[in-house]
Every structure is written in structure tokens, then in C-alpha cells.
Design an enzyme around this catalytic site. Structure first.
Site, PDB file in Angstrom:
ATOM      1  N   CYS A  99    -122.557 -76.514  89.121  1.00  0.00           N
ATOM      2  CA  CYS A  99    -123.618 -76.477  88.558  1.00  0.00           C
ATOM      3  C   CYS A  99    -122.862 -77.530  86.765  1.00  0.00           C
ATOM      4  O   CYS A  99    -122.895 -78.782  87.293  1.00  0.00           O
ATOM      5  CB  CYS A  99    -124.534 -75.397  87.885  1.00  0.00           C
ATOM      6  SG  CYS A  99    -126.031 -75.651  87.621  1.00  0.00           S
ATOM      7  N   HIS A 198    -125.547 -72.829  92.956  1.00  0.00           N
ATOM      8  CA  HIS A 198    -124.024 -71.719  92.835  1.00  0.00           C
ATOM      9  C   HIS A 198    -123.757 -71.027  93.838  1.00  0.00           C
ATOM     10  O   HIS A 198    -124.205 -69.935  94.523  1.00  0.00           O
ATOM     11  CB  HIS A 198    -124.554 -70.876  91.410  1.00  0.00           C
ATOM     12  CG  HIS A 198    -125.102 -71.361  90.193  1.00  0.00           C
ATOM     13  ND1 HIS A 198    -124.166 -71.001  89.464  1.00  0.00           N
ATOM     14  CD2 HIS A 198    -125.792 -71.964  89.913  1.00  0.00           C
ATOM     15  CE1 HIS A 198    -124.444 -71.716  88.299  1.00  0.00           C
ATOM     16  NE2 HIS A 198    -125.554 -72.423  88.592  1.00  0.00           N
ATOM     17  N   GLU A 200    -121.329 -69.452  94.485  1.00  0.00           N
ATOM     18  CA  GLU A 200    -120.399 -68.239  94.030  1.00  0.00           C
ATOM     19  C   GLU A 200    -121.514 -66.768  94.479  1.00  0.00           C
ATOM     20  O   GLU A 200    -120.888 -65.657  94.467  1.00  0.00           O
ATOM     21  CB  GLU A 200    -120.159 -67.880  92.674  1.00  0.00           C
ATOM     22  CG  GLU A 200    -121.368 -67.832  91.547  1.00  0.00           C
ATOM     23  CD  GLU A 200    -121.068 -69.073  91.387  1.00  0.00           C
ATOM     24  OE1 GLU A 200    -122.366 -69.274  89.661  1.00  0.00           O
ATOM     25  OE2 GLU A 200    -121.551 -70.141  92.207  1.00  0.00           O
TER      26      GLU A 200
END
Length: 237
Positions: A99, A198, A200
């Protein structure tokens, strides 16, 4: 053999919540992470790769943009991360930008940003969620396509800025339906990939885990003085 050590930059304010998620993804990919914040030691020579994490907007002072009063900035973090990207590329260490990190990768290599990306790309669907609701198209022939395939990918979105003019050595790896850049990558050593979403937050998704596996493969190759891009390609097979 020790696992590759990956530095993960975060904000001082919210990084304590984000780092464990990133570190989980690194562990799943066969690496271990260390958290770096502005004002603390951060030396690229001591790690095998770097993740530039998400967070506040990047100051337009870094790329000649216009200041938006609603933007929340972190000049100390800007300076640290710009230096780290420059040093990582110079030292041949792989970089993953998440990001804000994708935007910083672009800015550090001489590119610019759209401060109000959705004001420019009015046809782009705007979401503000960690859930995978936004659709992005992976560009054919890119390393990201080799890692994740070219089928439309559903991702999350938490950004207001986006890449405008590309930095040196970078190419577009993904766009959304309105044409906004959603991923960038280098096609020369060392490995560097920036994604606007994102991954993650999506460790259950095979295509998102592939992004972290690529970074770890590149980090391991760097440590062993092997070609990073070839190692990434082999890891994607």
C-alpha cells in the site's frame, strides 16, 4: 539454515497491530521479521530483505505534489523509508511495498503519486475495507502474473493515493477496472514488487501468500549470491 531475516517498516502509532500479521505471513513463507520504526536503528546490511509497510500518506514534498489538508503525514517515516528503498536497491536487497510501501517504492525511485487518486480515476470502485472486495487485473507478462496468474484478483483497499508517473526501472503489474495502478514491479535485479492492497490481511488466499513467498525466495537467493528473479520464478512453479 537460518531463515531469512526481513525488516518490516511500520508506523510508530499503529505498527504494533500490523507487524504481527506481516510476521505471520513471513513465517508461513519461511522467513522471520523484525520491526523497524522511524527514530530507531535501521541498517539494510543487517537484513536479507525489506518490506515497506502501509500507513499514512506520503508527503508531497518528496515528489513535487500538492498538499491536501485532510492528509495525515509522517515526515520522519517518509525520510527513513525513502532512504531504505534507495539503500536496498543499491545493496541488491529485495523489497516488497505494501500500500503506502508501493507508493514509497515508486517515489524513492523518482516517480510521483496522485494525492487524490479517486478524484482522478472516477471510474475506479472505491472501497475502504480489509475484506477482498476490490477487483484488480494482473498485467500479462509480468512477474506478478507468473506468481499469481492473470485471473481477476479480489483484494482489499485502504488507500487514497496511488502511483502516477512510474519511477526508474518500474513497470505496471496490475490495474483496477478504472485504470488506476494497483501493482508495480522491477524487471531487473534486485527483486522489487509493490502492491496497493494489503496481502498480510489475506493469509488464507493462495495468491496472496505467493507474494510473500516471492520476497522470501529473493531474500534467500540474495544471501546465497544467486539470481533473485530466477529464484522467484522457480518458487512460483
Amino acid at each position: 539454515m537460518t531463515k531469512p531475516l526481513i525488516a518490516v517498516t511500520t508506523s510508530r502509532r499503529s505498527g504494533w497491530r500490523i507487524f504481527p500479521l506481516v510476521n505471520l505471513n513471513l513465517w508461513l513463507a519461511g522467513a522471520r521479521g523484525v520491526r523497524w520504526v522511524a527514530g530507531k536503528p535501521s541498517d539494510v546490511r543487517g537484513v536479507d530483505g525489506i518490506i515497506i509497510g502501509g500507513g499514512d500518506d506520503i508527503s508531497p514534498d518528496l515528489y513535487g505534489g500538492e498538499f491536501i489538508t485532510s492528509a495525515r503525514l509522517d515526515p520522519d517515516r517518509d525520510a527513513m523509508e525513502r532512504r531504505l528503498v534507495e539503500e536496498a536497491i543499491a545493496e541488491g536487497k529485495p523489497v516488497l511495498g505494501i500500500c503506502r510501501g508501493a507508493q514509497m517504492l515508486n517515489v524513492a525511485l523518482g516517480g510521483t503519486l496522485h494525492e487524490n487518486a479517486y478524484g482522478v480515476y472516477t471510474a475506479s470502485d472505491r472501497y475502504w475495507t480489509i475484506l477482498p472486495k476490490k477487483r484488480v487485473r494482473i498485467c500479462e507478462g509480468t512477474r506478478l502474473a507468473h506468481l499469481s496468474g492473470t485471473e481477476t484478483m479480489k483484494v482489499n483497499a485502504l488507500h487514497s493515493q496511488a502511483v502516477d508517473r512510474l519511477g526508474s526501472g518500474l513497470c505496471v503489474a496490475a490495474r483496477d477496472g478504472g485504470g488506476m495502478i494497483q501493482a508495480i514491479e522491477r524487471d531487473v535485479e534486485p527483486f522489487a514488487l509493490g502492491v496497493q492492497w494489503h496481502p498480510e490481511h489475506l493469509p488464507y488466499a493462495r495468491r496472496q501468500r505467493a507474494i510473500f513467498r516471492a520476497l522470501v525466495a529473493a531474500a534467500r537467493a540474495q544471501r546465497e549470491h544467486r539470481g533473485q528473479l530466477h529464484s522467484v520464478d522457480m518458487a512460483a512453479e
